[in-house]
Design a protein around this motif. Structure first.
Motif, short mmCIF file in Angstrom:
data_model
loop_
_atom_site.label_atom_id
_atom_site.label_comp_id
_atom_site.label_asym_id
_atom_site.label_seq_id
_atom_site.Cartn_x
_atom_site.Cartn_y
_atom_site.Cartn_z
N GLY A 103 43.72 -5.65 27.36
CA GLY A 103 43.34 -4.92 26.08
C GLY A 103 44.04 -3.63 26.17
N LYS A 218 42.66 -12.94 30.40
CA LYS A 218 42.06 -12.29 28.36
C LYS A 218 43.60 -13.36 27.64
CE LYS A 218 42.63 -10.01 24.74
NZ LYS A 218 43.04 -9.65 23.87
N GLU A 341 38.53 -9.15 21.18
CA GLU A 341 38.12 -9.17 22.78
C GLU A 341 36.90 -9.11 23.12
OE1 GLU A 341 39.99 -5.26 24.56
OE2 GLU A 341 42.37 -5.18 23.35
N VAL A 344 36.85 -12.86 23.11
CA VAL A 344 37.39 -14.01 24.26
C VAL A 344 36.94 -13.14 25.21
CG1 VAL A 344 39.01 -13.91 25.86
CG2 VAL A 344 39.44 -13.60 23.29
N ALA A 345 35.70 -12.36 25.36
CA ALA A 345 34.95 -11.66 26.54
C ALA A 345 33.86 -12.43 26.57
CB ALA A 345 34.58 -10.00 26.65
#
Ligand code: NAD
Ligand code: MG
Length: 400
Positions: A103, A218, A341, A344-345
């Protein structure tokens, strides 16, 4: 003088770190570790430090410093803790810095390495996607070399020696004009054949179960949405200085051909190997030579056939979002990455559905966050705003 190649690994406790260290472990006469940096997995970092005895070890999560010191008591390994201190380790001169943080958290240390004119083995694609302009400019100014570790980009890199010449500052204009396009392959991930009406029930556990590659969580989700291939198209744009229309991606479920270059004379050169990250990493560690290690042999007869399929836009909307972000340029790639990001988290935390990842990224892009992308701080400001917007969208879904 030592003939060892000296390596620093950022993200040493992750999957890229594991694969790099597996090669170092097999070749103690060739490689030596200068610094290892990890995020928060202090026990694993301590184990690695004790095994590889770097000069210094860094842990980004400063609350783990005392535990790390306890574990390394009696050794001569220096310890640093905290984001800023860890970032500075990227500037210590070595033969190669492995950028393996996941990331945009990897951007500050990546920039440090670029500013210090290091040779960087780049896995941390998110940094290049969001800050490709700044990184390219600062790399050119400081003589930093960026060698791809991502398997597809390594494949492209291995297919034409001109990229290596370009890294040394040579003008490879004529060679570049012989390239019609490059093609990155994608496995298609775990949902290549899943019925579209079953997408609503996809769990994080389903999404991280990649059929061919073992990777961090991830990137595994990114592979399932095919955002990963979209990020890779943008990554390829910055690595190879090619426009969007010369970068293609196809699905190739066997993950044997990783990338190919179509030349204007009708030749196509492709790179093949098993789906093993140690292959591209070993190339980056030894190029332009080849590391004599012990890869799993690839039996092409047992394999029998290689298949190629187009990327279905309905199944994988994230891919087109990324392609369009590259065409739109400006802040769009950084918004795409920051929003992805966050999404996805949120998906991994069980807050949103799999399909909401694409919706959140699309809606974040539609807010057209503007700004400058020519300095690191400006890119980080765009990224922060994209994360804020995406977080609001996640909260809205959670509240439904
Ligand atoms: P991972 O989750 O397995 O490991 C991530 C690493 O980054 C860990 O060492 C973690 O401690 C560290 N980290 C996380 N946040 C940090 C922070 N704030 N500061 C310092 N360190 C931090 O991820 P991975 O699969 O190894 O992927 C790493 C990068 O490589 C990603 O950008 C991914 O897209 C890319 N990549 C991975 C693979 C693969 O096979 N795993 C293949 C191609 C590209
Ligand atoms: Mg890849």
């Amino acid at each position: 003088m030592s003939s060892h190649s000296v390596i620093t690994i950022l993200g040493a406790t992750g999957s890229i770190g594991d694969n790099t260290l597996a090669l170092v472990r097999q070749n103690p006469d060739l490689f030596r570790i200068k610094a290892l940096v990890g995020g928060s997995n202090v026990e694993k970092l301590a184990d690695l430090a004790l095994e590889f005895t770097p000069d210094v070890v860094g842990i980004a999560d400063a609350t783990k410093q005392a535990r790390l010191a306890e574990r390394l008591l009696g050794s001569e390994i220096k310890i640093v803790a905290g984001d800023a201190e860890c970032k500075d380790l990227a500037a210590i001169k070595v033969d190669i810095v492995i950028a393996g943080i996941v990331g945009l958290a990897g951007l500050p240390s990546m920039m440090k390495a670029v500013e210090a004119g290091q040779t960087i083995g780049l896995a941390n694609k998110e940094s290049l996607v969001s800050a490709g302009h700044v990184i390219s400019q600062v790399a050119a100014k400081n003589g930093a070399r960026i060698i791809p570790l991502d398997s597809e980009h390594s494949a492209i890199f291995q297919c034409w020696h001109g990229w290596q010449e370009r890294l040394d500052g040579n003008d490879v204009h004529e060679g570049m004009s012989s390239i019609q396009k490059i093609c990155l392959t994608a496995s298609g991930g775990p949902f290549l054949t899943r019925a579209l009406n079953e997408f609503a029930s996809i769990t994080p556990q389903d999404a991280v179960a990649h059929p061919n590659w073992e990777m961090g969580r991830k990137i595994s989700v990114d592979s399932a949405t095919m955002m990963n291939k979209g990020l890779e198209v943008i990554e390829a744009h910055f690595l190879f200085d090619l426009p969007a229309e010369q970068i293609e991606a196809v699905i190739h479920p066997q993950s044997i051909i990783h990338g190919m270059i179509h030349f204007r004379d009708g030749s196509i050169i492709a790179q093949l190997s098993s789906a093993d990250m140690q292959v591209p990493i070993s190339y980056a560690l030894k190029m332009p030579g080849r590391l004599n290690w012990d890869p799993e042999p690839l039996d092409i007869v047992a394999l029998g056939k290689l298949e190629f399929l187009p990327i279905e836009p309905d199944r994988f909307p994230c891919f087109a979002l990324a392609q369009n972000a590259l065409i739109q340029a400006g802040t769009a790639p950084a918004i795409l990455n920051g929003a992805n990001e966050v999404a996805v988290a949120a998906f991994l935390a069980g807050h949103i559905s799999f399909s909401s990842i694409a919706t959140i990224v699309a809606d974040s892009l539609a807010t057209n966050i503007d700004g400058d992308i020519n300095t690191l701080d400006a890119v980080i400001a765009v990224d922060n705003e994209a994360r804020r917007v995406a977080t609001v969208l996640v909260e809205k879904i959670k509240g439904q």
